[in-house]
Write an enzyme that holds these catalytic residues in place. Structure first.
Site, PDB file in Angstrom:
ATOM      1  N   ASN A  94       0.867  -1.185   0.000  1.00 48.79           N
ATOM      2  CA  ASN A  94       0.000   0.000   0.000  1.00 48.79           C
ATOM      3  C   ASN A  94       0.901   1.231   0.000  1.00 48.79           C
ATOM      4  O   ASN A  94       1.465   1.586   1.028  1.00 48.79           O
ATOM      5  CB  ASN A  94      -0.894  -0.062   1.246  1.00 48.79           C
ATOM      6  CG  ASN A  94      -1.740   1.180   1.417  1.00 48.79           C
ATOM      7  OD1 ASN A  94      -1.814   2.021   0.522  1.00 48.79           O
ATOM      8  ND2 ASN A  94      -2.377   1.308   2.567  1.00 48.79           N
ATOM      9  N   LYS A 136       0.127   4.250  -0.283  1.00 53.35           N
ATOM     10  CA  LYS A 136      -0.527   5.418   0.341  1.00 53.35           C
ATOM     11  C   LYS A 136      -0.297   6.668  -0.517  1.00 53.35           C
ATOM     12  O   LYS A 136      -0.234   6.551  -1.732  1.00 53.35           O
ATOM     13  CB  LYS A 136      -0.040   5.595   1.787  1.00 53.35           C
ATOM     14  CG  LYS A 136      -0.199   4.310   2.590  1.00 53.35           C
ATOM     15  CD  LYS A 136      -0.018   4.484   4.073  1.00 53.35           C
ATOM     16  CE  LYS A 136      -0.184   3.141   4.756  1.00 53.35           C
ATOM     17  NZ  LYS A 136      -0.120   3.216   6.205  1.00 53.35           N
ATOM     18  N   HIS A 161      -9.561   0.989   5.050  1.00 53.36           N
ATOM     19  CA  HIS A 161      -8.234   1.157   5.644  1.00 53.36           C
ATOM     20  C   HIS A 161      -8.339   2.109   6.844  1.00 53.36           C
ATOM     21  O   HIS A 161      -9.134   3.050   6.831  1.00 53.36           O
ATOM     22  CB  HIS A 161      -7.240   1.709   4.614  1.00 53.36           C
ATOM     23  CG  HIS A 161      -5.842   1.709   5.140  1.00 53.36           C
ATOM     24  ND1 HIS A 161      -5.364   2.721   5.935  1.00 53.36           N
ATOM     25  CD2 HIS A 161      -4.860   0.794   5.054  1.00 53.36           C
ATOM     26  CE1 HIS A 161      -4.119   2.425   6.290  1.00 53.36           C
ATOM     27  NE2 HIS A 161      -3.795   1.261   5.770  1.00 53.36           N
ATOM     28  N   GLU A 185      -6.686   4.533   7.851  1.00 56.32           N
ATOM     29  CA  GLU A 185      -6.564   5.971   7.584  1.00 56.32           C
ATOM     30  C   GLU A 185      -7.850   6.516   6.978  1.00 56.32           C
ATOM     31  O   GLU A 185      -8.224   7.661   7.206  1.00 56.32           O
ATOM     32  CB  GLU A 185      -5.344   6.232   6.687  1.00 56.32           C
ATOM     33  CG  GLU A 185      -4.056   6.091   7.496  1.00 56.32           C
ATOM     34  CD  GLU A 185      -2.923   5.386   6.773  1.00 56.32           C
ATOM     35  OE1 GLU A 185      -2.899   5.389   5.532  1.00 56.32           O
ATOM     36  OE2 GLU A 185      -2.062   4.807   7.462  1.00 56.32           O
ATOM     37  N   GLU A 212      -5.351  -4.958  10.880  1.00 52.69           N
ATOM     38  CA  GLU A 212      -4.319  -3.936  11.034  1.00 52.69           C
ATOM     39  C   GLU A 212      -4.605  -3.116  12.291  1.00 52.69           C
ATOM     40  O   GLU A 212      -5.381  -2.145  12.231  1.00 52.69           O
ATOM     41  CB  GLU A 212      -4.321  -3.003   9.822  1.00 52.69           C
ATOM     42  CG  GLU A 212      -4.091  -3.712   8.507  1.00 52.69           C
ATOM     43  CD  GLU A 212      -3.553  -2.748   7.469  1.00 52.69           C
ATOM     44  OE1 GLU A 212      -2.407  -2.934   7.048  1.00 52.69           O
ATOM     45  OE2 GLU A 212      -4.257  -1.801   7.104  1.00 52.69           O
ATOM     46  N   GLY A 267       2.330   2.378  10.768  1.00 54.75           N
ATOM     47  CA  GLY A 267       3.232   3.506  10.563  1.00 54.75           C
ATOM     48  C   GLY A 267       3.921   3.970  11.829  1.00 54.75           C
ATOM     49  O   GLY A 267       4.543   5.024  11.859  1.00 54.75           O
ATOM     50  N   SER A 269       3.387  -2.058  10.485  1.00 59.44           N
ATOM     51  CA  SER A 269       4.837  -2.078  10.699  1.00 59.44           C
ATOM     52  C   SER A 269       5.479  -3.438  10.413  1.00 59.44           C
ATOM     53  O   SER A 269       6.396  -3.858  11.123  1.00 59.44           O
ATOM     54  CB  SER A 269       5.182  -1.591  12.105  1.00 59.44           C
ATOM     55  OG  SER A 269       4.754  -0.248  12.274  1.00 59.44           O
TER      56      SER A 269
HETATM   57  P1  PGA Z   1       2.719   0.261   7.767  1.00 61.84           P
HETATM   58  O1  PGA Z   1       1.239   0.416   7.114  1.00 61.84           O
HETATM   59  O2  PGA Z   1       3.286  -1.004   7.202  1.00 61.84           O
HETATM   60  O3  PGA Z   1       3.446   1.506   7.323  1.00 61.84           O
HETATM   61  O4  PGA Z   1       2.527   0.198   9.238  1.00 61.84           O
HETATM   62  C1  PGA Z   1       0.405  -0.695   6.941  1.00 61.84           C
HETATM   63  C2  PGA Z   1      -0.876  -0.258   6.302  1.00 61.84           C
HETATM   64  O5  PGA Z   1      -1.346   0.841   6.590  1.00 61.84           O
HETATM   65  O6  PGA Z   1      -1.460  -0.985   5.480  1.00 61.84           O
END
Ligand code: PGA
Length: 262
Positions: free
Chosen positions: A11, A13, A99, A101, A171, A177, A217
């Site tokens: 992803n 983003k 997601h 976010e 997640e 993140g 992460s």
């Molecule tokens: P990250 O994001 O690996 O940067 O923690 C995972 C995601 O949001 O799908």
């Protein structure tokens, strides 16, 4: 991981530009050409979908083209939104729904996630449904109820035929993140409960076939241990998907675990 084929998504983003998106796509395709026992998808930003599709096609890659979001209405006066037909027209095969976010930064409710998920499935595409609890919810002991609520709400009115095109990504919001990863035991525990819920909703066979990814992460250093979880069928990768030198080893970790060689 079990006999289910692992699935790893990158992803991207709101990152990359026209050049770096193309470079990353080429790197991922070339770097993973010899890996055939893992399904891989990349989720570039909307403006770069066509460029990435061209790279995947030119190189006859089996990597799937994904979109990070969509709007559930087919067309009309929805300024700024992108329909599923438009995404299909750009070669998109799989779309992320819910997601964290989108839920927590952009304010998507369970009801919106459900509308989008159903529209993706009605449109004949594959969906990755993301669910996960916040840190406050975890501390309050609400991890399972929150994840179960999000899964149930998102899958409301999703039929037994459509569910085969759904992958769930667990997640935990506090791990996205942040550099904080759920322990393999924590992730396995939640994901086993999600699979049990799916068994209750759609039957044991469907639950057994469904792939449930972990996200938050994931890095080359922790991927193997996570993917060894019986109910962890790969990962949704954010930060580490932006570098081939990190994304490729994560996919290879899934491949090695699936071959029993990790
Ligand atoms: P990250 O994001 O690996 O940067 O923690 C995972 C995601 O949001 O799908």
């Amino acid at each position: 991981m079990s006999q289910r084929k692992p699935y790893v998504g990158g992803n991207w983003k709101m990152n990359t530009n026209r050049n770096t998106a193309a470079e990353l796509a080429r790197g991922v395709v070339d770097g993973l050409r010899d890996v055939s026992n893992v399904d891989v998808a990349v989720f570039p930003p909307f403006p770069y979908l066509l460029a990435v599709r061209a790279i995947l096609r030119d190189r006859s890659s089996s990597i799937k083209l994904g979109a990070q979001d969509c709007y559930h209405k087919p067309d009309g006066a929805f300024t700024g939104e992108v329909s599923i037909e438009m995404l299909k027209d750009c070669g998109v095969e799989v779309i992320l729904c819910g997601h964290s976010e989108r839920r927590h930064v952009l304010g998507e409710t369970d009801a919106v996630v459900n509308e989008k998920l159903r529209a993706v499935l009605d449109g004949g595409l594959e969906a990755i449904l993301c669910v996960g609890e916040t840190l406050d919810e975890r501390i309050a002991g609400h991890t399972d109820p929150v994840n179960q609520r999000q899964v149930r709400a998102a899958l409301s009115d999703v039929t037994g035929d459509q569910i085969s095109r759904v992958t769930i990504a667990y997640e935990p919001v506090w791990a996205i993140g942040t550099g904080k990863t759920a322990t393999p035991e924590d992730a396995q525990d939640v994901q086993a409960k999600i699979r049990k819920l799916i068994a209750g909703m759609y039957g044991a066979d469907t639950a057994e076939r469904m792939r449930i990814m972990y996200g938050g992460s994931v890095k080359p250093s922790n991927a193997s241990e996570l993917f060894k979880g019986t109910d962890i069928d790969g990962g949704l990768i954010g930060g580490a998907s932006l570098k081939v030198s990190e994304f490729a080893p994560i996919v290879r970790a899934a491949s090695a675990v699936a071959r029993g060689q990790a």
